[in-house]
Scaffold this active site. Structure first.
Site, mmCIF file in Angstrom:
data_model
loop_
_atom_site.group_PDB
_atom_site.id
_atom_site.type_symbol
_atom_site.label_atom_id
_atom_site.label_comp_id
_atom_site.label_asym_id
_atom_site.label_seq_id
_atom_site.Cartn_x
_atom_site.Cartn_y
_atom_site.Cartn_z
ATOM 1 N N HIS A 47 2.124 84.341 78.091
ATOM 2 C CA HIS A 47 3.398 85.041 77.948
ATOM 3 C C HIS A 47 3.882 85.016 76.502
ATOM 4 O O HIS A 47 4.098 83.943 75.931
ATOM 5 C CB HIS A 47 4.429 84.339 78.845
ATOM 6 C CG HIS A 47 5.768 84.968 78.861
ATOM 7 N ND1 HIS A 47 6.911 84.300 78.479
ATOM 8 C CD2 HIS A 47 6.166 86.213 79.218
ATOM 9 C CE1 HIS A 47 7.955 85.086 78.635
ATOM 10 N NE2 HIS A 47 7.528 86.260 79.071
ATOM 11 N N HIS A 89 10.758 90.243 71.282
ATOM 12 C CA HIS A 89 11.381 90.191 72.610
ATOM 13 C C HIS A 89 12.843 90.614 72.629
ATOM 14 O O HIS A 89 13.250 91.463 73.429
ATOM 15 C CB HIS A 89 11.256 88.785 73.195
ATOM 16 C CG HIS A 89 11.900 88.661 74.540
ATOM 17 N ND1 HIS A 89 13.233 88.321 74.706
ATOM 18 C CD2 HIS A 89 11.415 88.873 75.781
ATOM 19 C CE1 HIS A 89 13.521 88.326 76.000
ATOM 20 N NE2 HIS A 89 12.438 88.647 76.671
HETATM 21 O O1 G3P Z 1 5.893 89.268 81.695
HETATM 22 C C1 G3P Z 1 7.054 88.856 82.325
HETATM 23 C C2 G3P Z 1 8.180 88.536 81.410
HETATM 24 O O2 G3P Z 1 7.839 88.813 80.093
HETATM 25 C C3 G3P Z 1 9.452 89.186 81.736
HETATM 26 O O3 G3P Z 1 10.551 88.598 81.104
HETATM 27 O O4 G3P Z 1 12.284 88.422 79.420
HETATM 28 O O5 G3P Z 1 10.162 87.228 79.086
HETATM 29 O O6 G3P Z 1 10.258 89.675 78.824
HETATM 30 P P1 G3P Z 1 10.807 88.484 79.541
HETATM 31 CA CA CA Z 2 8.017 90.220 78.283
#
Ligand code: G3P
Ligand code: CA
Length: 298
Positions: A47, A89
């Site tokens: 992630h 992000h």
């Molecule tokens: O891939 C799942 C995740 O990235 C969704 O939440 O806020 O980390 O982008 P976020």
């Molecule tokens: Ca994400």
């Protein structure tokens, strides 16, 4: 020290050591690196890269995942004032760069208010640790080239698409220019996801061959509508249950395969095992080494 604390510390140390190892050309076989239905263990996706060990969404985080032998990385794509796609992000630059220091008069430091040249000046690594000072916010082009160089695979999130009209078409254009829309890539190395059903629907309409994922947990009664344009339902792990996963799996997606479930963000072994027991197809994690270790014994 308590045995669990020892295990956690050891795991963290192993992760840090893995990041320091030289990257190998070919990635080792990983848990879940398979076509749908080949075997049951969930896939592991890093992630924002291996973001527990390197600054999120940087090339260092991509390389960190590669050094751990993790093929799949996730990222977040947004757009600059002058139309460059970048990997970050938040919709502001504050948390993960030094924008407040470099551009003190430009609050609230929205990504969309800065040019690519502005953003290229920013340090996106020091907030995480001095070892990463000087890391940059990558453009999507730079990011794709690193993922390709590392022989990795990408779960690309279109982040905040409501702020960036047309970002779906632009993202697909860049992916095509980089060679990521050929059969080899779309059939096994690329998934595009978003919290916006409209955005995912647009991606599917523009390039039906691309595998897509919706971030969220629509009520079971609404899932058939999603199955028209998305191949996966990717819920927070708090929304996952055996029944929910079964309801998703019962549907056939736009490519004629059962819908899949990749859950996020799972960073510890017990939760990974619980999600696996619920039948998920993949786990999205900041600690891919921890989750892979837990799932290997599953
Ligand atoms: O891939 C799942 C995740 O990235 C969704 O939440 O806020 O980390 O982008 P976020
Ligand atoms: Ca994400």
């Amino acid at each position: 020290m308590h045995a669990r604390a020892v295990a956690a510390t050891t795991t963290a140390l192993l992760g840090a050591v893995a990041l320091l190892l030289p990257a190998s050309g070919a990635l080792a076989h990983e848990v879940g690196d398979r076509r749908p239905g080949e075997f049951a263990r969930p896939g592991v996706i890093a992630h924002r890269g291996a973001s527990a060990y390197a600054p999120e969404n940087t090339l260092a985080a991509v390389d960190g995942a590669a050094r751990m032998g993790i093929a799949w990385v996730e990222n977040d794509v947004q757009r600059t004032k002058d139309g460059t796609l970048v990997v970050i992000h938040d919709d502001t630059l504050r948390r993960t760069t030094d924008a407040e220091e470099v551009f003190p008069g430009r609050a609230p430091w929205k990504v969309r208010d800065f040019t690519a040249a502005d953003i290229a000046r920013l340090d996106a690594g020091s907030w995480f640790g001095p070892a990463y000072a000087g890391a940059r916010v990558p453009t999507l082009e730079q990011y794709m080239r690193r993922v390709e160089h590392n022989h990795q695979k990408l779960l690309l999130e279109i982040k905040n698409p409501e702020l960036y009209p047309g970002i779906e078409r632009e993202t697909l254009k860049l992916l095509g220019n980089e060679g990521w829309l050929d059969r080899r890539h779309v059939e096994g190395r690329l998934v595009v996801q978003s919290f916006s059903a409209d955005s995912i629907g647009t991606v599917h309409a523009l390039k039906p061959a691309v595998t897509t994922a919706f971030l969220g947990a629509p009520a079971p009664a609404r899932l058939p509508a999603y199955a028209a344009f998305t191949d996966r339902i990717n819920p927070s792990y708090a929304s996952v249950s055996r029944d929910y996963v079964a309801a998703v799996h019962a549907l056939t997606g736009p490519h004629g395969r059962p819908l899949e479930v990749f859950t996020w963000t799972v960073d510890d072994a017990p939760t990974a095992l619980r999600a696996s027991g619920d039948g998920v197809d993949g786990v999205i994690t900041n600690r891919p080494d921890v989750v892979r270790g837990a799932l290997r014994g599953w």
